[in-house]
Write a protein that holds these residues in place. Structure first.
Motif, mmCIF file in Angstrom:
data_model
loop_
_atom_site.group_PDB
_atom_site.id
_atom_site.type_symbol
_atom_site.label_atom_id
_atom_site.label_comp_id
_atom_site.label_asym_id
_atom_site.label_seq_id
_atom_site.Cartn_x
_atom_site.Cartn_y
_atom_site.Cartn_z
ATOM 1 N N ASP A 232 5.475 30.535 49.495
ATOM 2 C CA ASP A 232 5.514 29.450 48.512
ATOM 3 C C ASP A 232 6.687 28.502 48.722
ATOM 4 N N GLY A 233 7.494 28.760 49.743
ATOM 5 C CA GLY A 233 8.588 27.859 50.061
ATOM 6 C C GLY A 233 9.752 27.886 49.096
ATOM 7 N N THR A 234 9.879 28.937 48.303
ATOM 8 C CA THR A 234 10.963 28.997 47.320
ATOM 9 C C THR A 234 12.180 29.765 47.814
ATOM 10 N N ALA A 235 12.057 30.474 48.950
ATOM 11 C CA ALA A 235 13.174 31.244 49.478
ATOM 12 C C ALA A 235 13.087 31.272 51.003
ATOM 13 N N ALA A 236 14.231 31.475 51.642
ATOM 14 C CA ALA A 236 14.280 31.549 53.106
ATOM 15 C C ALA A 236 15.431 32.471 53.513
ATOM 16 N N ARG A 237 15.200 33.227 54.573
ATOM 17 C CA ARG A 237 16.205 34.165 55.077
ATOM 18 C C ARG A 237 16.512 33.833 56.529
ATOM 19 N N VAL A 238 17.797 33.756 56.855
ATOM 20 C CA VAL A 238 18.181 33.437 58.227
ATOM 21 C C VAL A 238 17.888 34.630 59.133
ATOM 22 N N GLU A 239 17.299 34.365 60.286
ATOM 23 C CA GLU A 239 16.959 35.411 61.242
ATOM 24 C C GLU A 239 17.879 35.405 62.462
ATOM 25 N N THR B 205 2.284 18.209 44.464
ATOM 26 C CA THR B 205 1.344 17.969 43.377
ATOM 27 C C THR B 205 2.055 17.447 42.138
ATOM 28 N N THR B 206 3.167 18.082 41.790
ATOM 29 C CA THR B 206 3.879 17.731 40.554
ATOM 30 C C THR B 206 5.141 16.913 40.794
ATOM 31 N N ARG B 207 5.605 16.867 42.039
ATOM 32 C CA ARG B 207 6.872 16.236 42.421
ATOM 33 C C ARG B 207 8.086 16.982 41.871
ATOM 34 N N ALA B 208 7.880 18.175 41.380
ATOM 35 C CA ALA B 208 8.990 18.977 40.868
ATOM 36 C C ALA B 208 9.921 19.368 42.016
ATOM 37 N N VAL B 209 11.223 19.350 41.733
ATOM 38 C CA VAL B 209 12.242 19.671 42.725
ATOM 39 C C VAL B 209 12.936 20.962 42.343
ATOM 40 N N ARG B 210 13.119 21.852 43.301
ATOM 41 C CA ARG B 210 13.885 23.069 43.064
ATOM 42 C C ARG B 210 14.686 23.423 44.303
ATOM 43 N N LYS B 211 15.797 24.096 44.084
ATOM 44 C CA LYS B 211 16.631 24.524 45.196
ATOM 45 C C LYS B 211 16.071 25.815 45.776
ATOM 46 N N VAL B 212 15.948 25.859 47.106
ATOM 47 C CA VAL B 212 15.427 27.041 47.784
ATOM 48 C C VAL B 212 16.529 28.106 47.840
ATOM 49 N N ALA B 213 16.166 29.346 47.528
ATOM 50 C CA ALA B 213 17.112 30.452 47.609
ATOM 51 C C ALA B 213 17.312 30.834 49.075
ATOM 52 N N LEU B 214 18.525 30.660 49.585
ATOM 53 C CA LEU B 214 18.839 30.937 50.979
ATOM 54 C C LEU B 214 19.588 32.261 51.092
ATOM 55 N N GLU B 215 19.168 33.087 52.026
ATOM 56 C CA GLU B 215 19.803 34.382 52.248
ATOM 57 C C GLU B 215 20.390 34.424 53.664
ATOM 58 N N GLY B 216 21.681 34.699 53.753
ATOM 59 C CA GLY B 216 22.320 34.879 55.048
ATOM 60 C C GLY B 216 22.927 33.634 55.653
ATOM 61 N N GLY C 163 24.940 21.755 51.732
ATOM 62 C CA GLY C 163 24.465 22.989 52.341
ATOM 63 C C GLY C 163 23.214 23.573 51.729
ATOM 64 N N GLY C 164 22.579 22.860 50.802
ATOM 65 C CA GLY C 164 21.375 23.377 50.154
ATOM 66 C C GLY C 164 20.100 22.939 50.849
ATOM 67 N N LEU C 165 19.025 23.670 50.569
ATOM 68 C CA LEU C 165 17.678 23.311 51.018
ATOM 69 C C LEU C 165 16.835 23.121 49.769
ATOM 70 N N TYR C 166 16.055 22.048 49.708
ATOM 71 C CA TYR C 166 15.315 21.709 48.492
ATOM 72 C C TYR C 166 13.823 21.626 48.757
#
Length: 335
Positions: free
Chosen positions: A277-284, A232-243, A224-227
């Motif tokens: 910056d693609g680090t968070a997303a909120r459901v609309e 540029t760096t190939r760094a991976v992080r989990k996107v903060a999802l709201e809702g 259920g995560g979004l990554y």
């Protein structure tokens, strides 16, 4: 052919009341009244000929306006022309040794990328229908090449649902292939970020690149995560999802700051607002309707979202039963 259905979608925002400057204080302090979002409509856009198509991928050609859909069960690729109800066969079943097709992506250079879950991806010239190169995974480790996205620089990125990795094919690698075969190699390993899963579990599925080519977004359909993968760096992080989350998420579509996801087994499309910056997303908004018939991917084109009705649970790879014929691609407007 299903008739046009109007479905109520859930609004994620409210509109504040505009108050005149001379309004009484009691009126000015009154709470804003909720405003209903426009209803979304689901209709049949195209029919796909064949009794066992079970389509999986869909894409729109940014140059011609044609759309393409692919059969998971035999690898047929169909071309859909606006104004024509029934799709035509663009690449027949078994073309170039392919017997399945998953993700599709048409790029601005006149190429069509067709993934084969069992091996890799084949790139075609949409004018001649000839293969420009075939990129295959080496080794015997289980693999399931799934979806594909094209970055602004022309590089293609592909998910592997069995290995939780993302592959890359650059324009230079494609040019060097000269229509032949070349290895498909990992670009980013997300297994640590996604975490351990039971053997045979599928994780990464849909993938998109942001319009500026800074990062990738890919969904873990099981966790259920979004990554986010930095290009540029190939760094991976989990996107903060709201809702909400990306459980059952299959195909993704990103336009500007708006991200859509289809959630296959629950007949749902979700719409998200992504930060710059693609680090968070909120459901609309969410739209759930059985008329979507187990949607597996989607693409935005001109007047709405074109959504594949896979019917995988009707005698296909995800269940017994009999599909409703003809197989089709739906058009969702107002979402």
């Amino acid at each position: 052919m299903p008739s046009l259905r109007t479905v109520a979608a859930v609004a994620g925002t409210t509109l504040a009341l505009a108050l005149a400057g001379t309004a009484p204080a009691a009126l000015a302090a009154a709470p804003a009244a909720p405003v209903a979002a426009p209803a979304a409509t689901v209709s049949t856009a195209f029919e796909l000929p064949g009794a066992r198509v079970y389509p999986e991928g869909v894409t729109a050609d940014p140059r011609t306006g044609d759309l393409y859909a692919a059969s998971y069960t035999d690898g047929t690729v169909f071309r859909m022309t606006p104004g024509r109800r029934v799709a035509e066969t663009f690449l027949p079943a078994g073309a170039d040794g392919r017997h399945t097709a998953n993700g599709l992506e048409a790029d601005r250079a006149g190429r069509l990328w067709v993934t084969d879950s069992t091996s890799g991806v084949t790139v075609y010239d949409t004018r001649t229908r000839k293969p420009l190169g075939r990129f295959e995974i080496e080794g015997d480790e289980p693999t399931f090449v799934n979806d594909v996205a094209i970055a602004p620089d022309g590089a293609a990125y592909l998910t592997d649902s069995a290995r939780a990795v993302v592959y890359r094919v650059t324009p230079r690698q494609l040019a060097r292939a000269h229509g032949g075969r070349a290895p498909l190699t990992p670009y980013a390993d997300l297994s640590d970020a996604v975490g351990r899963s039971a053997p045979g579990t599928y994780t990464l599925n849909g993938i998109v690149t942001d319009p500026a080519g800074r990062y990738l977004l890919t969904a873990d359909m099981t966790g259920g995560g979004l990554y986010r993968v930095d290009l540029t760096t190939r760094a991976v992080r989990k996107v903060a999802l709201e809702g909400g989350d990306m459980l059952h998420a299959d195909g993704l579509e990103l336009r500007g700051a708006t991200l859509w996801a289809v959630h296959n087994t629950v007949d749902t499309i979700s719409r998200w607002r992504v930060t710059r910056d693609g680090t968070a997303a909120r459901v609309e908004r969410r739209l759930t309707d059985e008329a979507l018939q187990l949607p597996t991917t989607l693409t935005w084109h001109r007047d709405g979202l074109y959504v594949v009705r896979s019917q995988f649970d009707k005698g296909g790879p995800m269940g017994d039963g009999t599909p409703s014929l003809p197989f089709s691609v739906a058009l969702v407007r107002g979402f």
